[in-house]
Enzyme design. Sequence first.
Site, PDB file in Angstrom:
ATOM      1  N   GLY A  14     -18.788 -93.396   5.534  1.00  0.00           N
ATOM      2  CA  GLY A  14     -17.648 -92.564   5.103  1.00  0.00           C
ATOM      3  C   GLY A  14     -16.264 -93.158   5.270  1.00  0.00           C
ATOM      4  CB  ILE A  21     -12.271 -88.346   9.673  1.00  0.00           C
ATOM      5  CG1 ILE A  21     -11.180 -87.324   9.303  1.00  0.00           C
ATOM      6  CG2 ILE A  21     -12.877 -88.020  11.027  1.00  0.00           C
ATOM      7  CD1 ILE A  21     -11.655 -85.899   9.178  1.00  0.00           C
ATOM      8  CB  ALA A  99     -16.937 -80.279  -3.698  1.00  0.00           C
ATOM      9  CE1 TYR A 159     -13.123 -77.724   3.082  1.00  0.00           C
ATOM     10  CE2 TYR A 159     -14.915 -76.336   3.865  1.00  0.00           C
ATOM     11  CZ  TYR A 159     -14.298 -77.570   3.797  1.00  0.00           C
ATOM     12  OH  TYR A 159     -14.859 -78.657   4.426  1.00  0.00           O
ATOM     13  CE  LYS A 166     -17.748 -80.580   5.414  1.00  0.00           C
ATOM     14  NZ  LYS A 166     -18.260 -81.941   5.612  1.00  0.00           N
ATOM     15  CG  LEU A 199      -9.306 -90.575  -1.480  1.00  0.00           C
ATOM     16  CD1 LEU A 199      -7.902 -90.871  -1.971  1.00  0.00           C
ATOM     17  CD2 LEU A 199     -10.142 -91.866  -1.513  1.00  0.00           C
TER      18      LEU A 199
HETATM   19  O1  0WD Z   1      -9.176 -82.257   6.807  1.00  0.00           O
HETATM   20  C1  0WD Z   1     -10.077 -83.063   6.690  1.00  0.00           C
HETATM   21  N1  0WD Z   1      -9.874 -84.233   6.135  1.00  0.00           N
HETATM   22  C2  0WD Z   1     -11.416 -82.706   7.232  1.00  0.00           C
HETATM   23  C3  0WD Z   1     -12.525 -83.433   6.845  1.00  0.00           C
HETATM   24  C4  0WD Z   1     -11.534 -81.555   8.156  1.00  0.00           C
HETATM   25  C5  0WD Z   1     -12.866 -81.316   8.623  1.00  0.00           C
HETATM   26  C6  0WD Z   1     -13.934 -82.054   8.191  1.00  0.00           C
HETATM   27  N2  0WD Z   1     -13.760 -83.093   7.313  1.00  0.00           N
HETATM   28  C7  0WD Z   1     -14.938 -83.850   6.898  1.00  0.00           C
HETATM   29  C8  0WD Z   1     -15.144 -84.008   5.414  1.00  0.00           C
HETATM   30  O2  0WD Z   1     -15.664 -82.853   4.824  1.00  0.00           O
HETATM   31  C9  0WD Z   1     -16.150 -85.163   5.409  1.00  0.00           C
HETATM   32  O3  0WD Z   1     -17.438 -84.675   5.749  1.00  0.00           O
HETATM   33  O4  0WD Z   1     -14.856 -85.160   7.370  1.00  0.00           O
HETATM   34  C10 0WD Z   1     -15.646 -86.018   6.573  1.00  0.00           C
HETATM   35  C11 0WD Z   1     -14.821 -87.221   6.164  1.00  0.00           C
HETATM   36  O5  0WD Z   1     -13.804 -86.809   5.262  1.00  0.00           O
HETATM   37  P1  0WD Z   1     -12.344 -87.451   5.157  1.00  0.00           P
HETATM   38  O6  0WD Z   1     -12.163 -88.503   6.162  1.00  0.00           O
HETATM   39  O7  0WD Z   1     -11.401 -86.319   5.087  1.00  0.00           O
HETATM   40  O8  0WD Z   1     -12.341 -88.049   3.685  1.00  0.00           O
HETATM   41  P2  0WD Z   1     -12.406 -89.505   3.007  1.00  0.00           P
HETATM   42  O9  0WD Z   1     -11.544 -90.470   3.703  1.00  0.00           O
HETATM   43  O10 0WD Z   1     -12.140 -89.286   1.555  1.00  0.00           O
HETATM   44  O11 0WD Z   1     -13.915 -89.905   3.219  1.00  0.00           O
HETATM   45  C12 0WD Z   1     -14.966 -89.245   2.625  1.00  0.00           C
HETATM   46  C13 0WD Z   1     -15.837 -90.292   1.977  1.00  0.00           C
HETATM   47  C14 0WD Z   1     -15.609 -90.676   0.546  1.00  0.00           C
HETATM   48  O12 0WD Z   1     -14.431 -90.887   0.159  1.00  0.00           O
HETATM   49  P3  0WD Z   1     -13.990 -90.470  -1.390  1.00  0.00           P
HETATM   50  O13 0WD Z   1     -12.658 -89.872  -1.128  1.00  0.00           O
HETATM   51  O14 0WD Z   1     -13.988 -91.756  -2.115  1.00  0.00           O
HETATM   52  O15 0WD Z   1     -14.952 -89.460  -1.983  1.00  0.00           O
HETATM   53  O16 0WD Z   1     -17.147 -89.908   1.773  1.00  0.00           O
HETATM   54  C15 0WD Z   1     -17.756 -90.960   1.061  1.00  0.00           C
HETATM   55  C16 0WD Z   1     -16.662 -91.777   0.420  1.00  0.00           C
HETATM   56  O17 0WD Z   1     -16.458 -92.955   1.110  1.00  0.00           O
HETATM   57  N3  0WD Z   1     -18.620 -90.504  -0.001  1.00  0.00           N
HETATM   58  C17 0WD Z   1     -19.871 -90.980  -0.133  1.00  0.00           C
HETATM   59  N4  0WD Z   1     -20.558 -91.874   0.616  1.00  0.00           N
HETATM   60  C18 0WD Z   1     -21.800 -92.166   0.211  1.00  0.00           C
HETATM   61  N5  0WD Z   1     -22.364 -91.619  -0.882  1.00  0.00           N
HETATM   62  C19 0WD Z   1     -20.383 -90.366  -1.280  1.00  0.00           C
HETATM   63  C20 0WD Z   1     -21.697 -90.725  -1.646  1.00  0.00           C
HETATM   64  N6  0WD Z   1     -22.300 -90.228  -2.733  1.00  0.00           N
HETATM   65  N7  0WD Z   1     -19.437 -89.554  -1.818  1.00  0.00           N
HETATM   66  C21 0WD Z   1     -18.372 -89.632  -1.020  1.00  0.00           C
END
Ligand code: 0WD
Length: 260
Positions: A14, A21, A99, A159, A166, A199
């Site tokens: 991720g 995160i 999503a 959300y 979730k 992102l």
């Molecule tokens: O406020 C927030 N940012 C919160 C995030 C609050 C509470 C929880 N979270 C959760 C998110 O729901 C997620 O489960 O934390 C987790 C990480 O999210 P993040 O750090 O906010 O987001 P980001 O830096 O975008 O990382 C998520 C990544 C993807 O990034 P993008 O933006 O390109 O979709 O998840 C990965 C990808 O690197 N991802 C996948 N990895 C493997 N296979 C796939 C996939 N099909 N799709 C997305």
Amino acid sequence: MSLDLSSRKILVTGIANNRSIAWGIAQKLKAVGAELGITYLPDNKGRFEAKVRALTSVLEPTLFLPLDVQDGKQVELVFSKIKEKWGYLDGIIHCLAFAGKEELIGSYSDTTIEGFTRALDISTYSLASICHYAKPLLSNGSSIVTLTYLGAERAIPNYNLMGVAKAALESSVRYLAAELGPERQIRVNAISAGPIRTLASSAIGGILDMIHNVEEKSPLRRTVTQDEVGSATAFLMSPSASGITGQVIYVDAGYSITGM
Ligand code: 0WD
């Protein structure tokens, strides 16, 4: 007692960029001695690979692998590479979700079946499929952590579908903890993080309002940082958390205890 994850082999999923995160988590794990395997989401032009490789090179990962969790073969391949290189695994960070933007605004009842299936496949089912392939490699006392959000249990505006994904993820944590605990003391937990600009979160309608609301109303009068989520994750990966499994731990500046 300071945390020590010396030589613990941990897979981190991720990381998309320096706001992710998972990036905060990976830095923290490295700082307390872990040996990292890092996955990136592959794209046709290899842009993600180059970006994530450049960002994470300072962490000297001993494995760097493509992983699109929608592709079961890729999930299987990640763990066969881990078997080849490391032989076993001490921990997994599941830090991904997806999503469509159109599903993260407006009315939940407008969710399409295609959108629903895709979001639950990537955000929820992936934890089960990762555990399925990881199971034979996980060492005694190893630890799995996933990321969730308060929208799983409260109807947070916009959300929508991700809240449903979730909720199913948090339930998966309990079933996986019950399944993986008995034989080898494998623990599975979720961290429910407060809103952080990333992102993924930029796709959620009104994310800035969500953050401002937390800054106004949480007991600590602020939201949390990637670094704080990283510290809590490192704790859950460590033997100091040996009695904790199947739980949702809040790293949210206390927002979830308030009435708002
Ligand atoms: O406020 C927030 N940012 C919160 C995030 C609050 C509470 C929880 N979270 C959760 C998110 O729901 C997620 O489960 O934390 C987790 C990480 O999210 P993040 O750090 O906010 O987001 P980001 O830096 O975008 O990382 C998520 C990544 C993807 O990034 P993008 O933006 O390109 O979709 O998840 C990965 C990808 O690197 N991802 C996948 N990895 C493997 N296979 C796939 C996939 N099909 N799709 C997305």
